[in-house]
Write an enzyme that holds these catalytic residues in place. Structure first.
Site, PDB file in Angstrom:
ATOM      1  N   MET A  25     -23.812  18.167  40.527  1.00  0.00           N
ATOM      2  CA  MET A  25     -24.421  19.465  40.225  1.00  0.00           C
ATOM      3  C   MET A  25     -25.938  19.382  40.378  1.00  0.00           C
ATOM      4  SD  MET A  25     -22.124  21.218  37.303  1.00  0.00           S
ATOM      5  CE  MET A  25     -22.832  20.376  35.903  1.00  0.00           C
ATOM      6  N   GLY A  26     -26.450  18.329  40.984  1.00  0.00           N
ATOM      7  CA  GLY A  26     -27.893  18.210  41.171  1.00  0.00           C
ATOM      8  C   GLY A  26     -28.594  17.760  39.901  1.00  0.00           C
ATOM      9  N   LEU A  28     -30.677  15.291  39.864  1.00  0.00           N
ATOM     10  CA  LEU A  28     -30.178  13.927  40.066  1.00  0.00           C
ATOM     11  C   LEU A  28     -30.993  12.895  39.303  1.00  0.00           C
ATOM     12  CD1 LEU A  28     -29.497  14.169  43.898  1.00  0.00           C
ATOM     13  CD2 LEU A  28     -27.915  14.580  42.005  1.00  0.00           C
ATOM     14  N   GLY A  31     -28.076   7.524  37.760  1.00  0.00           N
ATOM     15  CA  GLY A  31     -26.605   7.468  37.711  1.00  0.00           C
ATOM     16  C   GLY A  31     -25.989   8.078  38.961  1.00  0.00           C
ATOM     17  N   HIS A  32     -26.471   9.269  39.339  1.00  0.00           N
ATOM     18  CA  HIS A  32     -25.978   9.891  40.573  1.00  0.00           C
ATOM     19  C   HIS A  32     -26.312   9.021  41.780  1.00  0.00           C
ATOM     20  CE1 HIS A  32     -26.782  13.733  38.150  1.00  0.00           C
ATOM     21  NE2 HIS A  32     -25.521  13.872  38.491  1.00  0.00           N
ATOM     22  N   LYS A 147     -18.788   7.785  33.538  1.00  0.00           N
ATOM     23  CA  LYS A 147     -19.460   8.528  32.453  1.00  0.00           C
ATOM     24  C   LYS A 147     -18.593   9.712  32.031  1.00  0.00           C
ATOM     25  CE  LYS A 147     -22.949  10.935  30.459  1.00  0.00           C
ATOM     26  NZ  LYS A 147     -22.486  12.292  30.600  1.00  0.00           N
ATOM     27  N   GLN A 151     -12.729  13.400  33.263  1.00  0.00           N
ATOM     28  CA  GLN A 151     -12.819  14.129  34.537  1.00  0.00           C
ATOM     29  C   GLN A 151     -12.280  13.269  35.678  1.00  0.00           C
ATOM     30  OE1 GLN A 151     -16.267  16.658  35.885  1.00  0.00           O
ATOM     31  NE2 GLN A 151     -16.848  14.753  36.895  1.00  0.00           N
ATOM     32  N   SER A 184     -28.007  14.628  33.352  1.00  0.00           N
ATOM     33  CA  SER A 184     -28.994  15.678  33.648  1.00  0.00           C
ATOM     34  C   SER A 184     -29.359  16.416  32.371  1.00  0.00           C
ATOM     35  CB  SER A 184     -28.423  16.671  34.660  1.00  0.00           C
ATOM     36  OG  SER A 184     -27.932  15.984  35.782  1.00  0.00           O
ATOM     37  N   ARG A 185     -28.441  16.465  31.405  1.00  0.00           N
ATOM     38  CA  ARG A 185     -28.687  17.202  30.162  1.00  0.00           C
ATOM     39  C   ARG A 185     -29.619  16.447  29.215  1.00  0.00           C
ATOM     40  NH1 ARG A 185     -23.021  19.113  31.128  1.00  0.00           N
ATOM     41  NH2 ARG A 185     -23.226  21.354  31.407  1.00  0.00           N
TER      42      ARG A 185
HETATM   43  P1  AMP Z   1     -22.722  15.932  37.441  1.00  0.00           P
HETATM   44  O1  AMP Z   1     -23.876  16.217  38.341  1.00  0.00           O
HETATM   45  O2  AMP Z   1     -23.085  15.778  36.014  1.00  0.00           O
HETATM   46  O3  AMP Z   1     -21.550  16.850  37.682  1.00  0.00           O
HETATM   47  O4  AMP Z   1     -22.197  14.499  37.871  1.00  0.00           O
HETATM   48  C1  AMP Z   1     -21.856  14.206  39.196  1.00  0.00           C
HETATM   49  C2  AMP Z   1     -21.193  12.853  39.256  1.00  0.00           C
HETATM   50  O5  AMP Z   1     -22.092  11.863  38.773  1.00  0.00           O
HETATM   51  C3  AMP Z   1     -19.930  12.763  38.398  1.00  0.00           C
HETATM   52  O6  AMP Z   1     -18.957  11.998  39.089  1.00  0.00           O
HETATM   53  C4  AMP Z   1     -20.434  12.044  37.177  1.00  0.00           C
HETATM   54  O7  AMP Z   1     -19.428  11.314  36.497  1.00  0.00           O
HETATM   55  C5  AMP Z   1     -21.456  11.105  37.778  1.00  0.00           C
HETATM   56  N1  AMP Z   1     -22.424  10.668  36.776  1.00  0.00           N
HETATM   57  C6  AMP Z   1     -23.185  11.448  35.973  1.00  0.00           C
HETATM   58  N2  AMP Z   1     -23.933  10.679  35.142  1.00  0.00           N
HETATM   59  C7  AMP Z   1     -23.624   9.390  35.421  1.00  0.00           C
HETATM   60  C8  AMP Z   1     -24.042   8.128  34.906  1.00  0.00           C
HETATM   61  N3  AMP Z   1     -24.937   8.025  33.917  1.00  0.00           N
HETATM   62  N4  AMP Z   1     -23.508   7.006  35.443  1.00  0.00           N
HETATM   63  C9  AMP Z   1     -22.590   7.075  36.425  1.00  0.00           C
HETATM   64  N5  AMP Z   1     -22.161   8.244  36.971  1.00  0.00           N
HETATM   65  C10 AMP Z   1     -22.668   9.377  36.464  1.00  0.00           C
END
Ligand code: AMP
Length: 281
Positions: A25-26, A28, A31-32, A147, A151, A184-185
């Protein structure tokens, strides 16, 4: 790096094999970006990495943070390019959903508890958008982070039950130096909330240690996790649950397959999730 905003352009993109998808979802963070690194390794010299950046409205309830979710688009593009991403699909809402879109995918078991119980619309939004992204990008491999453990499990079930010819690869959770899982939060947290938020990962790593040492019941383990999290006065627990790592059903004892402890905790208006998965083998 190609930045693609509409479906006809995406469909016209020549395909290199294997094609590896990283949905996001950007906003970034590292982790992303480690998902992108992993995608790059799976793609190899001949394959390609396609990231998607789309804040999916259908996975947010009306009272949630869709409108204020951060969207630093230019910075995201620069980060993706710096990590060797080949193409980014970043559609607008109108490109993804007809105004009268009426088909949803609903997973009925793995996603029922935990996040599904707290956010009833969440997994149908996720499953529907991920299925659409799979159909649009047609990857050979897709990378998801541990994380968001539940999901990841729901997506594996989606792929199995709807016969998507896609390999799902899990990436480990990337953490800040003090242990907080990157998200991101996290940017929403006040300095004091950010300071106290370390109680989540501290509680989970202490639980991991107890599981490694053995001889402790799940109820005691979860009580300790709750107490540790509550030691941050600003923390409000949404759930602390011990579940089977494959079925995500609640368990009373740590079985042969191990245990997943999943938590969701509010700090002010910010809801953080994290987990620890302990397996015997
Ligand atoms: P999001 O942008 O939050 O939807 O996350 C996109 C992808 O990044 C999802 O597969 C998340 O599980 C992964 N993700 C988000 N935060 C982390 C993190 N801290 N470590 C590893 N993967 C992450």
């Amino acid at each position: 790096m190609r930045v693609i905003r509409d479906i006809p352009t995406l469909r016209a993109l020549p395909v290199a094999s294997p094609r590896v998808l990283v949905p996001t979802m950007g906003a970034l963070h590292e982790g992303h970006l480690q998902l992108v690194d992993l995608a790059r390794r799976h793609a190899g010299p001949d394959g390609e990495v396609v990231a998607t950046v789309f804040v999916n409205p259908t996975q947010f309830a009306p009272h949630e943070d869709f409108d204020r979710y951060p969207r630093p688009f230019e910075a995201d593009m620069a980060l993706l390019e710096s990590r060797g991403c080949d193409a980014v699909f970043a559609p607008g809402r109108e490109a993804m959903y007809a105004p009268d879109a009426s088909v949803k995918i609903i997973e009925t078991a793995i996603g029922a508890g935990l996040e599904g119980a707290s956010r009833p619309q969440f997994f149908s939004g996720v499953c529907t958008v991920v299925a659409k992204l799979f159909n649009l990008v047609r990857p050979d491999i897709a990378i998801f982070g541990e994380k968001d453990y539940q999901q990841l499990a729901v997506i594996r079930r989606l792929v199995r039950d709807l016969d998507f010819p896609i390999e799902i690869v899990a990436a480990p959770t990337v953490r800040e130096p003090d242990g907080l899982a990157m998200s991101s939060r996290n940017a929403y947290l006040s300095p004091e909330e950010r300071r106290q938020s370390v109680v989540i990962s501290a509680a989970l790593s202490e639980a991991r240690l107890s599981m490694e040492q053995g001889c402790i019941g799940v109820a005691t383990l979860l009580d300790r996790v709750r107490e540790r999290i509550a030691s941050g006065p600003l923390a409000r627990i949404d759930y602390v649950a011990g579940v089977h790592p494959d079925t995500l059903e609640p368990v009373d004892t740590v079985g042969l397959d191990g245990l997943l402890i999943a938590v969701a905790v509010w700090f002010g208006k910010t809801r953080l999730i994290d987990n620890v998965c302990w397996r015997r083998r």
